[in-house]
Design an enzyme around this catalytic site. Sequence first.
Site, PDB file in Angstrom:
ATOM      1  CB  THR A 178     105.172  33.740  -3.764  1.00  0.00           C
ATOM      2  OG1 THR A 178     103.956  33.765  -2.943  1.00  0.00           O
ATOM      3  CG2 THR A 178     105.141  32.800  -4.855  1.00  0.00           C
ATOM      4  CG  ASP A 179     105.058  35.980   1.862  1.00  0.00           C
ATOM      5  OD1 ASP A 179     104.664  36.985   1.135  1.00  0.00           O
ATOM      6  OD2 ASP A 179     104.645  35.144   2.599  1.00  0.00           O
ATOM      7  CB  ALA A 180     111.228  33.977   0.168  1.00  0.00           C
TER       8      ALA A 180
END
Length: 408
Positions: A178-180
Amino acid sequence: MSAPPRAAPLEGVHVLDLSWVMVGPASGRYLADMGADVIKVESSKRIDPVRTLGPFKDGKMGPERSISYHNLNAGKRCVAIDIRRPEGREIVLRLTRWADVVLESFTPGVLETLQLGYSDLKRRNDQIIMASTSLLGQTGPYAKGTSGVGTMGAAMSGATYQIGWPDREPTGPFGPWTDAVTPRFIVASILAALHRRSLTGLGSYIDVAQAEAGIQFMMPAYYEYAANATIPERCGVAGSPLQIPQGVYGCSGEDRWIAIDASAPTHWDALRTVIGGELRDAKFDTIIGRLRNRAELDKAIAGWTHEQGVEAIEHRLQAAGVPAHVVSGSGNLVRDVDIIESGYLNKINDPVFGEAEIEGPRFSLDRTSLPATRRGPRIGEHTKEVLATVLGMSETEIAQLDEAGLLA
């Protein structure tokens, strides 16, 4: 004669980046790519953790040698300020008056404790646009105090449960997923907020939960349960249960694979013509027949791909009109002729480690120019420059702050 390219779309937009690791810095990188002046706030006393994660140029560890850091922070300036001290917080608040946008990715509640929350910033600049990102957002029974990275976000969104083999533990998507994906939502929201402000003069507060950004990609599984009380389980293979043939098939050589989607009738006919043999069996004539005999069909395709090189299969199938592509590893991407031709990878030169390649802008615009890709900043590299040119401080004032240990 065509008109000359106009200035970058966000030229003149000022961004104060209080974030760290990946999701916030990646969002700031997008804005820098579009011409915004992005100032990253950091401290040598508590460096951005991505500086410790690598990979490191030439395998030599060091906070200024992380290629990941440069990739996420390319084109930014960096000031070193100890924001835990009142004088440091005051500098950030003064920078808020300069900023159009503020990015932050602290655990919910931390900035409020430091008196740097949205309400504090808005008192200094009532047109400020602030974007916060955390795992569960800023509100809700579990949000406050919940910290972590995109690996947790993937688990919270349901993505981790879906990936892996049915008889084994979940494996989840690669890395802090989810950082990406979350920066795409953050940047789009910021651009909308800037447009709204240009029309109304109003600032905005944007709260983006990483888990919710991940859920956007998991809605078929969510609706399967909402509609039918059925929990989709791990199936261990690529492809949809209602589309066939569709999947990843082994090729000759070590760990080489080809992805094929010949589920559309025209693509199936083309694949059948290329492979022939067992695929000509009448039981594969209809989609129902192919679904009922999926294991046998996949085995026949795999038997054909296993004997050939993956690049040769890709070229042959694409020439026949069948969607197919090599399952790329990092080496494939570095050598990919389309990626090279597009200019996606750009060289940077750094005074610490020399030359390296990082991503360039993730887009191109035909009527505006984009700034050249620049390396990420060293810790505090632009502190004195920013304090002097942005805040109008004298050399004496800056020296006093430095002597007091605030600019480190």
